[in-house]
Write a protein that holds these residues in place. Structure first.
Motif, mmCIF file in Angstrom:
data_model
loop_
_atom_site.group_PDB
_atom_site.id
_atom_site.type_symbol
_atom_site.label_atom_id
_atom_site.label_comp_id
_atom_site.label_asym_id
_atom_site.label_seq_id
_atom_site.Cartn_x
_atom_site.Cartn_y
_atom_site.Cartn_z
ATOM 1 N N ARG A 211 0.841 -1.201 0.000
ATOM 2 C CA ARG A 211 0.000 0.000 0.000
ATOM 3 C C ARG A 211 0.875 1.250 0.000
ATOM 4 N NH1 ARG A 211 -2.690 -0.766 4.767
ATOM 5 N NH2 ARG A 211 -4.226 -2.229 3.971
ATOM 6 N N SER A 212 1.906 1.226 0.795
ATOM 7 C CA SER A 212 2.784 2.395 0.906
ATOM 8 C C SER A 212 3.549 2.640 -0.399
ATOM 9 C CB SER A 212 3.730 2.143 2.090
ATOM 10 O OG SER A 212 4.911 2.868 1.931
ATOM 11 N N GLN A 213 4.100 1.574 -0.985
ATOM 12 C CA GLN A 213 4.852 1.761 -2.229
ATOM 13 C C GLN A 213 3.930 2.217 -3.352
ATOM 14 O OE1 GLN A 213 5.398 0.802 -5.416
ATOM 15 N NE2 GLN A 213 7.485 1.559 -5.615
ATOM 16 N N LEU A 214 2.767 1.580 -3.468
ATOM 17 C CA LEU A 214 1.869 1.903 -4.577
ATOM 18 C C LEU A 214 1.313 3.327 -4.446
ATOM 19 C CD1 LEU A 214 1.024 0.070 -7.030
ATOM 20 C CD2 LEU A 214 -1.231 -0.021 -5.983
ATOM 21 N N SER A 215 1.075 3.755 -3.220
ATOM 22 C CA SER A 215 0.605 5.127 -3.016
ATOM 23 C C SER A 215 1.685 6.133 -3.407
ATOM 24 C CB SER A 215 0.209 5.341 -1.554
ATOM 25 O OG SER A 215 -0.841 4.467 -1.217
ATOM 26 N N SER A 216 2.944 5.847 -3.056
ATOM 27 C CA SER A 216 4.038 6.739 -3.464
ATOM 28 C C SER A 216 4.154 6.793 -4.980
ATOM 29 C CB SER A 216 5.375 6.248 -2.899
ATOM 30 O OG SER A 216 5.334 6.214 -1.503
ATOM 31 N N ILE B 139 -4.735 5.409 -20.312
ATOM 32 C CA ILE B 139 -6.117 5.420 -20.832
ATOM 33 C C ILE B 139 -6.963 6.048 -19.729
ATOM 34 C CG2 ILE B 139 -7.980 4.023 -21.799
ATOM 35 C CD1 ILE B 139 -5.973 1.778 -22.312
ATOM 36 N N PRO B 140 -7.016 7.369 -19.696
ATOM 37 C CA PRO B 140 -7.577 8.049 -18.502
ATOM 38 C C PRO B 140 -9.104 8.057 -18.459
ATOM 39 C CG PRO B 140 -6.722 9.666 -20.068
ATOM 40 C CD PRO B 140 -6.481 8.310 -20.681
ATOM 41 N N ASP B 141 -9.696 6.859 -18.385
ATOM 42 C CA ASP B 141 -11.153 6.745 -18.322
ATOM 43 C C ASP B 141 -11.680 6.764 -16.896
ATOM 44 O OD1 ASP B 141 -11.301 6.508 -21.056
ATOM 45 O OD2 ASP B 141 -11.370 4.326 -21.058
ATOM 46 N N ALA B 142 -10.803 6.631 -15.923
ATOM 47 C CA ALA B 142 -11.220 6.594 -14.522
ATOM 48 C C ALA B 142 -10.061 7.189 -13.717
ATOM 49 C CB ALA B 142 -11.527 5.159 -14.108
ATOM 50 N N PRO B 143 -10.360 7.773 -12.549
ATOM 51 C CA PRO B 143 -9.321 8.530 -11.831
ATOM 52 C C PRO B 143 -8.177 7.672 -11.280
ATOM 53 C CG PRO B 143 -11.393 8.510 -10.592
ATOM 54 C CD PRO B 143 -11.679 7.880 -11.910
ATOM 55 N N LEU B 144 -6.967 8.192 -11.430
ATOM 56 C CA LEU B 144 -5.767 7.585 -10.846
ATOM 57 C C LEU B 144 -5.431 8.387 -9.588
ATOM 58 C CD1 LEU B 144 -3.287 5.725 -10.970
ATOM 59 C CD2 LEU B 144 -2.203 7.389 -12.487
ATOM 60 N N ASP B 145 -5.677 7.814 -8.426
ATOM 61 C CA ASP B 145 -5.397 8.516 -7.175
ATOM 62 C C ASP B 145 -5.072 7.498 -6.079
ATOM 63 O OD1 ASP B 145 -7.893 7.440 -6.526
ATOM 64 O OD2 ASP B 145 -8.958 9.289 -6.979
ATOM 65 N N VAL B 146 -4.713 8.015 -4.916
ATOM 66 C CA VAL B 146 -4.278 7.131 -3.834
ATOM 67 C C VAL B 146 -5.418 6.220 -3.372
ATOM 68 C CG1 VAL B 146 -3.486 7.094 -1.425
ATOM 69 C CG2 VAL B 146 -2.353 8.567 -3.097
ATOM 70 N N ARG B 147 -6.644 6.728 -3.416
ATOM 71 C CA ARG B 147 -7.795 5.897 -3.046
ATOM 72 C C ARG B 147 -7.877 4.655 -3.955
ATOM 73 N NH1 ARG B 147 -12.802 6.639 -4.828
ATOM 74 N NH2 ARG B 147 -14.376 5.404 -3.764
ATOM 75 N N PHE B 148 -7.660 4.886 -5.239
ATOM 76 C CA PHE B 148 -7.629 3.772 -6.199
ATOM 77 C C PHE B 148 -6.506 2.799 -5.839
ATOM 78 C CE2 PHE B 148 -5.624 2.297 -10.269
ATOM 79 C CZ PHE B 148 -6.593 1.389 -10.652
ATOM 80 N N ALA B 149 -5.324 3.338 -5.550
ATOM 81 C CA ALA B 149 -4.175 2.482 -5.221
ATOM 82 C C ALA B 149 -4.490 1.605 -4.010
ATOM 83 C CB ALA B 149 -2.937 3.341 -4.960
ATOM 84 N N GLU B 150 -5.112 2.190 -3.011
ATOM 85 C CA GLU B 150 -5.395 1.421 -1.795
ATOM 86 C C GLU B 150 -6.432 0.323 -2.039
ATOM 87 O OE1 GLU B 150 -6.265 4.483 1.075
ATOM 88 O OE2 GLU B 150 -4.126 4.830 1.469
ATOM 89 N N ALA B 151 -7.463 0.651 -2.815
ATOM 90 C CA ALA B 151 -8.489 -0.354 -3.124
ATOM 91 C C ALA B 151 -7.892 -1.479 -3.979
ATOM 92 C CB ALA B 151 -9.670 0.294 -3.834
#
Lengths: 205, 205
Positions: free
Chosen positions: B93-98, B177-189
């Motif tokens: 989670r930490s690496q992917l969020s960074s 392919i920016p069809d959906a948001p790339l953010d930390v919430r996505f990374a955590e899920a």
């Protein structure tokens, strides 16, 4: 001035239904794409090949990229159909395997990689690819997962959109960054991992 | 003829250790990349900015793309360090969020999207990006997952390489392919889904 008599639209065959002309333009574009890639998709060549007038092609599509993206959607639609037998593992495995075969064995990979590649430095093309190809495909997968949610086959808190990135997105990753093989075996392991989870039994958050 | 007296390599500052010159070239390249993108990375501009000679730059890097890919690896190395605390969920989670923050908040996304985009129609650049950036990063993640396998935290039959595509690959998918948001919430899920699995408890293959 709209006179309804724009002869340039029907150069050779007289008035034909718009849907028919449209289908022929998309088919001609798909043929050019498959044979020669994106560079072959110019309004001139598409008009010449389809028998539609350039005026018509210009009127219906904002750019050759938008036309190429829509042609690829049409071209791949049958192969990428999402059959719903009610069995989540089987349905996703079957669709994802067909998708990988389309990319690797049927020449789709080169086309879509070229479209997505060029879209990185062309905002209009990026929007066209999204609108004409990737968003409609994402929607079809989300619709399937929403039915699986209704059937209680997915955890109630799973975001269907995220599953699209985990499955098809992982395949696009191997297509665009070819560091590891993209094949049906990968697709099947991906489905297993995504649905079952990678953590060992008993090791949970 | 190798005389050891190639003055063109040290135009302004006299003889310096190769490692120092190399680091300065990479830093100059990273600065150009961040400010102006790939088009700014020419051997001329890199040489001028770093104080290294063009001869040196040509000798050490086969192409501006290869130099850009290595510079991006160096630039991102600290932010993308894979800390191993022994807790699988936390570490990933930490690496992917960074990683997601580097792409979205620190300007990395534009650089890597441009590199991968251009690589789709440039086989040499594709090989350079793979060799200088994506393969070394994949290797670091696989090393981590192999340790997690040894600790019994991952199912014994899980392919660590596949996890890379499910996690980082899914993020690249939203970048390219920016069809959906790339953010930390996505990374955590994404981490939660990948490790725990999306299928409902009791619904298994």
């Amino acid at each position: 001035m709209e006179t309804g008599l724009d002869h340039t639209e029907r150069p050779r065959r007289g008035r034909r239904p718009a849907a028919e002309v449209r289908a022929e333009v998309l088919e001609a574009t798909a043929t050019l794409l498959a044979a020669e890639g994106m560079r072959a998709v110019t309004f001139d060549r598409v008009a010449a090949k389809s028998g539609a007038s350039k005026t018509t092609v210009y009127k219906w599509w904002p750019s050759p990229g938008a036309l190429a993206a829509e042609a690829y959607f049409t071209l791949s639609e049958a192969d990428l159909a999402f059959h719903d037998t009610g069995d989540l593992f089987t349905d996703v495995r079957s669709q994802l395997s067909s998708f990988v075969r389309l990319l690797t064995e049927q020449g789709g990979g080169r086309i879509i990689a070229e479209l997505i590649g060029a879209a990185q430095s062309d905002a209009d093309l990026s929007a066209a690819v999204s609108e004409q190809y990737t968003m409609p495909r994402r929607r079809l997968a989300i619709d399937y997962f929403e039915r699986a949610l209704d059937r209680g086959q997915l955890r109630a808190d799973v975001d269907p959109s995220l599953l699209v990135d985990q499955l098809w997105g992982a395949c696009y990753n191997r297509l665009l960054i070819p560091d590891a093989p993209l094949d049906v075996r990968f697709a099947e392991a991906l489905v297993e991992n995504t649905l079952t989870g990678a953590a060992a039994d008993g090791y949970r958050n």
